[in-house]
Design a protein around this motif. Structure first.
Motif, PDB file in Angstrom:
ATOM      1  N   TYR A 158       1.425  47.588  -2.193  1.00  0.00           N
ATOM      2  CA  TYR A 158       2.372  47.988  -1.149  1.00  0.00           C
ATOM      3  C   TYR A 158       2.348  49.498  -0.998  1.00  0.00           C
ATOM      4  N   CYS A 159       2.292  49.960   0.240  1.00  0.00           N
ATOM      5  CA  CYS A 159       2.359  51.394   0.536  1.00  0.00           C
ATOM      6  C   CYS A 159       3.529  51.656   1.470  1.00  0.00           C
ATOM      7  N   TYR A 160       4.372  52.604   1.082  1.00  0.00           N
ATOM      8  CA  TYR A 160       5.535  52.936   1.904  1.00  0.00           C
ATOM      9  C   TYR A 160       5.537  54.437   2.185  1.00  0.00           C
ATOM     10  N   GLY A 161       5.737  54.789   3.455  1.00  0.00           N
ATOM     11  CA  GLY A 161       5.844  56.195   3.795  1.00  0.00           C
ATOM     12  C   GLY A 161       4.556  56.957   3.616  1.00  0.00           C
ATOM     13  N   CYS A 162       3.398  56.278   3.701  1.00  0.00           N
ATOM     14  CA  CYS A 162       2.095  56.928   3.566  1.00  0.00           C
ATOM     15  C   CYS A 162       1.476  57.074   4.962  1.00  0.00           C
ATOM     16  N   THR A 163       1.051  58.261   5.317  1.00  0.00           N
ATOM     17  CA  THR A 163       0.446  58.465   6.627  1.00  0.00           C
ATOM     18  C   THR A 163      -0.735  57.536   6.832  1.00  0.00           C
ATOM     19  N   ASN A 164      -1.593  57.434   5.810  1.00  0.00           N
ATOM     20  CA  ASN A 164      -2.693  56.463   5.784  1.00  0.00           C
ATOM     21  C   ASN A 164      -2.488  55.576   4.565  1.00  0.00           C
ATOM     22  N   ALA A 165      -2.321  54.285   4.790  1.00  0.00           N
ATOM     23  CA  ALA A 165      -1.947  53.402   3.687  1.00  0.00           C
ATOM     24  C   ALA A 165      -3.143  53.004   2.820  1.00  0.00           C
ATOM     25  N   TYR A 166      -4.127  52.299   3.403  1.00  0.00           N
ATOM     26  CA  TYR A 166      -5.255  51.764   2.637  1.00  0.00           C
ATOM     27  C   TYR A 166      -6.572  52.297   3.199  1.00  0.00           C
ATOM     28  N   ARG A 167      -7.430  52.790   2.331  1.00  0.00           N
ATOM     29  CA  ARG A 167      -8.818  53.085   2.678  1.00  0.00           C
ATOM     30  C   ARG A 167      -9.675  52.452   1.607  1.00  0.00           C
ATOM     31  N   VAL A 168     -10.255  51.277   1.936  1.00  0.00           N
ATOM     32  CA  VAL A 168     -11.003  50.502   0.951  1.00  0.00           C
ATOM     33  C   VAL A 168     -12.333  50.094   1.546  1.00  0.00           C
ATOM     34  N   GLY A 169     -13.395  50.377   0.824  1.00  0.00           N
ATOM     35  CA  GLY A 169     -14.726  49.925   1.216  1.00  0.00           C
ATOM     36  C   GLY A 169     -15.394  49.224   0.056  1.00  0.00           C
ATOM     37  N   GLY A 170     -16.469  48.468   0.357  1.00  0.00           N
ATOM     38  CA  GLY A 170     -17.201  47.788  -0.706  1.00  0.00           C
ATOM     39  C   GLY A 170     -17.549  46.368  -0.338  1.00  0.00           C
ATOM     40  N   ILE A 171     -18.354  45.746  -1.166  1.00  0.00           N
ATOM     41  CA  ILE A 171     -18.791  44.376  -0.910  1.00  0.00           C
ATOM     42  C   ILE A 171     -18.161  43.430  -1.931  1.00  0.00           C
ATOM     43  N   TYR A 172     -18.045  42.152  -1.524  1.00  0.00           N
ATOM     44  CA  TYR A 172     -17.407  41.112  -2.350  1.00  0.00           C
ATOM     45  C   TYR A 172     -15.986  41.535  -2.721  1.00  0.00           C
ATOM     46  N   CYS A 173     -15.257  42.052  -1.765  1.00  0.00           N
ATOM     47  CA  CYS A 173     -13.914  42.585  -2.035  1.00  0.00           C
ATOM     48  C   CYS A 173     -12.852  41.736  -1.350  1.00  0.00           C
ATOM     49  N   ASN A 174     -11.642  41.777  -1.913  1.00  0.00           N
ATOM     50  CA  ASN A 174     -10.529  41.032  -1.346  1.00  0.00           C
ATOM     51  C   ASN A 174      -9.255  41.853  -1.392  1.00  0.00           C
ATOM     52  N   LEU A 175      -8.505  41.799  -0.299  1.00  0.00           N
ATOM     53  CA  LEU A 175      -7.131  42.277  -0.270  1.00  0.00           C
ATOM     54  C   LEU A 175      -6.252  41.062   0.007  1.00  0.00           C
ATOM     55  N   ILE A 176      -5.336  40.772  -0.918  1.00  0.00           N
ATOM     56  CA  ILE A 176      -4.506  39.576  -0.819  1.00  0.00           C
ATOM     57  C   ILE A 176      -3.038  39.996  -0.837  1.00  0.00           C
ATOM     58  N   ASN A 177      -2.316  39.603   0.222  1.00  0.00           N
ATOM     59  CA  ASN A 177      -0.874  39.892   0.327  1.00  0.00           C
ATOM     60  C   ASN A 177      -0.567  41.380   0.169  1.00  0.00           C
ATOM     61  N   CYS A 178      -1.422  42.231   0.698  1.00  0.00           N
ATOM     62  CA  CYS A 178      -1.179  43.667   0.668  1.00  0.00           C
ATOM     63  C   CYS A 178      -0.499  44.089   1.969  1.00  0.00           C
ATOM     64  N   CYS A 179       0.422  45.028   1.889  1.00  0.00           N
ATOM     65  CA  CYS A 179       1.170  45.401   3.084  1.00  0.00           C
ATOM     66  C   CYS A 179       1.546  46.875   3.058  1.00  0.00           C
ATOM     67  N   ALA A 180       2.049  47.349   4.189  1.00  0.00           N
ATOM     68  CA  ALA A 180       2.520  48.722   4.323  1.00  0.00           C
ATOM     69  C   ALA A 180       3.774  48.717   5.175  1.00  0.00           C
ATOM     70  N   ASP A 181       4.560  49.764   5.020  1.00  0.00           N
ATOM     71  CA  ASP A 181       5.817  49.849   5.746  1.00  0.00           C
ATOM     72  C   ASP A 181       6.162  51.316   5.934  1.00  0.00           C
ATOM     73  N   GLY A 182       7.262  51.577   6.598  1.00  0.00           N
ATOM     74  CA  GLY A 182       7.725  52.937   6.732  1.00  0.00           C
ATOM     75  C   GLY A 182       6.845  53.755   7.661  1.00  0.00           C
ATOM     76  N   SER A 183       6.742  55.049   7.389  1.00  0.00           N
ATOM     77  CA  SER A 183       6.106  55.972   8.320  1.00  0.00           C
ATOM     78  C   SER A 183       4.601  56.084   8.117  1.00  0.00           C
ATOM     79  N   ALA A 184       3.904  54.960   8.175  1.00  0.00           N
ATOM     80  CA  ALA A 184       2.437  55.001   8.226  1.00  0.00           C
ATOM     81  C   ALA A 184       2.068  55.304   9.669  1.00  0.00           C
TER      82      ALA A 184
END
Length: 470
Positions: free
Chosen positions: A359-385
């Protein structure tokens, strides 16, 4: 006589909770006066002692009425030379006695006679004692004071190669060393960390981290607010043949590490080799205090690590940061508050990364993820992104059940070259105030959406997303 003095001292000893051995006996059903109980314990202990001593020395001890008398100079020399040192600390005797095993129902007095066990309230008392000798064992009830979380057991050794680090080794007044006896777990408070939100704990924690890494021990943070003025260095393994190092607080919100000086990273995960393996962090709150640039960072290729129930707050650039190779790693319940960039793992060679319930809150940029065979599960952001929520350029894998209520974000999803992602069940809000905002920017990548919602505004004017490729 000496044996009687030791027994009498032990029978009257009160433990850390203040109960005498007699009081413990009463709690366990004993009926009788303290004088009766003491006499029974003496008789029982000396009878056991007599049997063991007779077997060793040929039936030469002949009276056991509260003291030992022996008719031979040899036996007296053994008693006087081997068990005669009664000093500041409370003496106990080791159950693996070669000559004596004197026992009672509620206290054990056995001991290899050349080794004594002393009890002190704190480390300072231990260091001040001049009667400790090589081979003795010391138990402290705290580091600075009793019950402060820093209780430990030490072996007294004559070894000038050992360096005093205020935790694993202490210099004693008499020139000997007290060496920490650790099995599988140590506590930062055994190394002098206070966690009181006032004193600087940096050096103490780093000493504990070094020791835990060297001997592959678990390192525990008791509840507290640990102030640091410089980076904490977490050293992982260098090869697959070493066990992992586990660093964990007793509970996330009660185990806070606070930056009180400008620094690059609060925790730098590294190793003594070319790459880092098997670091497990859990149940910690890293408070950057707008003085640390990053919460957790990596300076080498990192694999087979886990980060669980970690809170990172108010760092000036990034919460979680790696630009090196990052593979076979797992983030679970990592939450980032009010950092310009939340979780930042663009690669290197990123393979088999798993982010779940982050979870990311109040982050201008929440997620920066790269790569292979990767998973994001139930990830979220809120606030001032306000810029980008999910930047997955170079990502090849799945986003499952992810979403965001960052309704002022300029872009919700960004893809790009070498991006092939499946997004399942996304639930996101669009920007209803900026007509130039782009909810999905696939660029040259391929995004496959399966189900999910894009909400046009905060009043939940739903747009159902069918299966669609961008």
């Amino acid at each position: 006589m000496i044996m009687a003095q030791i027994l009498e001292s032990d029978l009257h000893y009160r433990g850390p909770r203040g109960y005498s051995n007699y009081e413990l006996a009463v709690q366990n059903g004993y009926i009788g006066t303290e004088e009766q109980w003491l006499e029974e314990q003496k008789q029982g202990a000396f009878q056991n002692y007599k049997a063991d001593f007779d077997r060793e020395y040929g039936n030469r001890v002949n009276t056991f009425d509260g003291h030992v008398e022996d008719k031979t100079d040899e036996a007296l020399d053994i008693l006087d030379n081997e068990i005669a040192k009664v000093t500041n600390g409370q003496i106990e005797l080791d159950p693996n006695a070669e000559i004596i095993q004197a026992r009672s129902g509620f206290t054990t007095l056995g001991k290899t006679l050349k080794q004594k066990i002393y009890h002190f309230a704190n480390v300072a008392e231990m260091k001040a004692c001049t009667n400790l000798v090589d081979g003795d064992v010391v138990q402290t009830l705290g580091y600075y004071e009793e019950d402060d979380g820093g209780s430990a057991t030490y072996k007294i050794v004559d070894d000038n190669t050992l360096v005093d680090d205020k935790g694993s080794v202490h210099d004693l007044t008499n020139g000997l060393k007290a060496k920490l006896m650790a099995k599988s777990t140590i506590n930062v408070k055994q190394f002098g960390a206070k966690g009181d939100g006032t004193n600087d704990d940096t050096t103490f924690i780093n000493n504990a981290l070094n020791f835990a890494s060297e001997y592959s021990l678990d390192l525990i943070f008791s509840g507290g607010n640990y102030l640091i003025s410089d980076t904490l260095n977490v050293l992982g393994a260098q090869n697959l043949n070493r066990p992992s190092i586990c660093i964990k607080g007793v509970e996330r919100e009660s185990c806070k590490i606070t930056a009180n000086n400008t620094m690059g990273e609060m925790l730098l995960v590294s190793s003594k080799g070319n790459y880092t393996i098997s670091v497990n962090l859990s149940n910690l709150h890293l408070y950057g205090n707008n003085m640390a640039e990053k919460g957790i960072a990596f300076d080498k290729s990192t694999s087979e690590c886990s980060f669980t129930d970690i809170k990172i707050q108010e760092c000036t650039t990034h919460g979680f940061y790696s630009i090196n190779n990052f593979y076979l790693n797992r983030l679970n319940k990592v939450v980032v508050y009010q950092c310009p960039n939340g979780i930042y793992i663009p690669g290197g060679i990123n393979t088999s990364i798993n982010l779940q319930d982050c979870y990311c809150y109040g982050c201008t940029n929440a997620y920066r993820v790269g790569g292979i065979y990767c998973n994001l599960i139930n990830c979220c952001a809120d606030g001032s992104a306000t810029n980008t929520v999910f930047n997955i350029t170079g990502f090849r894998g799945s986003l499952i059940g992810c979403g965001s209520e960052a309704y002022r974000a300029e872009k919700m999803f960004i893809a790009g070259n070498r991006t092939y992602a499946t997004i399942v069940g996304a639930y996101t809000w669009g920007n209803d105030t900026n007509e130039d905002a782009i909810h999905i920017d696939a660029g040259n990548g391929v995004l496959v959406f399966i189900g999910g919602y894009i909400l046009g505004d905060r009043n939940e004017q739903d747009t159902i997303m069918p299966r669609k490729t961008f």
